[in-house]
Scaffold this active site. Structure first.
Site, PDB file in Angstrom:
ATOM      1  CB  SER A 108       2.028   6.805  -2.059  1.00 20.70           C
ATOM      2  OG  SER A 108       2.265   5.595  -2.749  1.00 20.70           O
ATOM      3  CB  SER A 109      -1.082   2.255  -1.242  1.00 24.01           C
ATOM      4  OG  SER A 109      -0.602   2.048  -2.559  1.00 24.01           O
ATOM      5  CB  CYS A 110       4.566   2.746  -1.740  1.00 22.31           C
ATOM      6  SG  CYS A 110       5.170   4.426  -1.531  1.00 22.31           S
ATOM      7  CE1 TYR A 137       6.465   9.750  -3.885  1.00 24.95           C
ATOM      8  CE2 TYR A 137       5.367   7.680  -3.368  1.00 24.95           C
ATOM      9  CZ  TYR A 137       5.313   8.983  -3.807  1.00 24.95           C
ATOM     10  OH  TYR A 137       4.100   9.534  -4.170  1.00 24.95           O
ATOM     11  CE  LYS A 141       3.920  11.555  -1.571  1.00 24.54           C
ATOM     12  NZ  LYS A 141       3.217  12.844  -1.711  1.00 24.54           N
ATOM     13  CG  HIS A 180       3.599   4.391 -11.062  1.00 21.79           C
ATOM     14  ND1 HIS A 180       3.530   5.771 -11.077  1.00 21.79           N
ATOM     15  CD2 HIS A 180       4.099   4.057  -9.839  1.00 21.79           C
ATOM     16  CE1 HIS A 180       3.966   6.241  -9.921  1.00 21.79           C
ATOM     17  NE2 HIS A 180       4.312   5.238  -9.158  1.00 21.79           N
TER      18      HIS A 180
END
Length: 312
Positions: A108-110, A137, A141, A180
């Site tokens: 994920s880009s987070c 999270y 990841k 989201h």
């Protein structure tokens, strides 16, 4: 990867997993295996190891994850950390133990620092503090993609990682508390239109900028990378374009047909100020997104109507 290769989709009922299955089936791959969470709990190591020992998949798409929006991530950090760490650890290790030819891990880009320079390059990972609202999270990841890197280094596996930007599309989660931003907006505006409401409240200031990728584009990129990429470094997957949240809300309102007012609630969290991925690496390999945001939101709204309302 041949058309008769045995392919395991972890997380096949989710938005990403189901999109990957659709893409594989369209492309003629028919030896696809999967299990529901009631049949196989991916957080249980012994169960995962037994499944891999019996089924012996050749290729694995690791799309299973516990996911949610700002509220869910901020409220249940222990659950997000535990579930995601266990899922990815069990699947990655079992893939190594059972000689899986190739695994694709979806991150994920987070994972990138909150204040990362924009657009975000893959090498910015671990270069600063994370956004606190989804830190648990993100850490999980990061651990997953690093596991792929470490297993490649130590065991000579071919485990690759891709970092998608914000996703949307069929089979999304439309819960107003735990979803989201884009699916939440679709539901908010639909319900406001249906009830005749004059106003919809948008969380935060509306100024943060976000990039959105349709999940069917993500599935296409997943298969592309599984076929054509064998590098140890992660690959960003996105459109290379972003939009302020307030403009996104206006676009969703237009598509849904809500004609009332929009009001921002600055007491709600904004999250990361901007999150735009640098997708030059993926483009250099030969892939670009195809689905325009307006077209994607329109088709997603129709999917929402069919699955949640029962009629278009």
């Amino acid at each position: 990867m041949n058309k008769n290769s045995k392919i395991y989709i972890a997380g096949h009922r989710g938005m990403v997993g189901s999109a990957i299955i659709r893409k594989l089936q369209v492309e003629g791959y028919d030896n696809i295996i999967y299990r529901s969470s009631s049949e196989l709990d991916l957080t249980r190591q012994a169960d995962v190891e037994q499944f891999f020992k019996e089924e012996k998949p050749e290729y694995v798409f690791l799309a299973a994850a516990k996911v949610g929006g700002i509220h869910a991530n901020n409220t249940y950090p222990a659950e997000f950390a535990y579930a995601n760490l266990m899922i990815e650890s069990n699947v990655i290790h079992a893939s190594y133990q059972n000689d899986v030819k190739k695994l694709l891990f979806l991150g994920s880009s987070c994972i990138y620092p909150k204040m990362a320079e924009q657009p975000i390059k893959e090498e910015y990972l671990l270069g600063g503090y994370l956004e606190q609202t989804n830190e648990a999270y993100a850490i999980a990841k990061i651990a997953g993609l690093k596991m792929c890197e470490y297993y490649n280094r130590q065991y000579g596996t071919n485990f690759i990682s891709m970092m998608p930007t914000n996703l949307y599309g069929p089979n999304d989660n439309y819960d107003l508390q735990n979803s989201h931003v884009l699916p939440a907006l679709i539901r908010k505006f639909h319900e406001a239109k249906a009830s005749g409401a004059e106003e919809v409240v948008i969380w935060g200031s509306g100024t943060p900028r976000r990039e959105f990728l349709h999940v069917d584009d993500l599935a296409d990129a997943s298969l592309f990378l599984m076929k054509h990429y064998n590098g140890n470094e992660t690959v960003n997957v996105g459109t290379g374009k972003d939009i302020p949240i307030i403009e996104l809300a206006e676009l969703v309102a237009e598509i849904v047909g809500f004609e009332g007012q929009l009001r921002n609630d600055p007491t709600k969290p904004d999250g990361t100020p901007r999150k735009l991925l640098d997708v030059s690496k993926l483009q250099s390999i030969g892939w670009e997104s195809k689905i325009k945001l307006r077209d994607g939101i329109r088709s997603t709204y129709q999917s929402f109507l069919q699955s949640h309302i029962g009629a278009v």
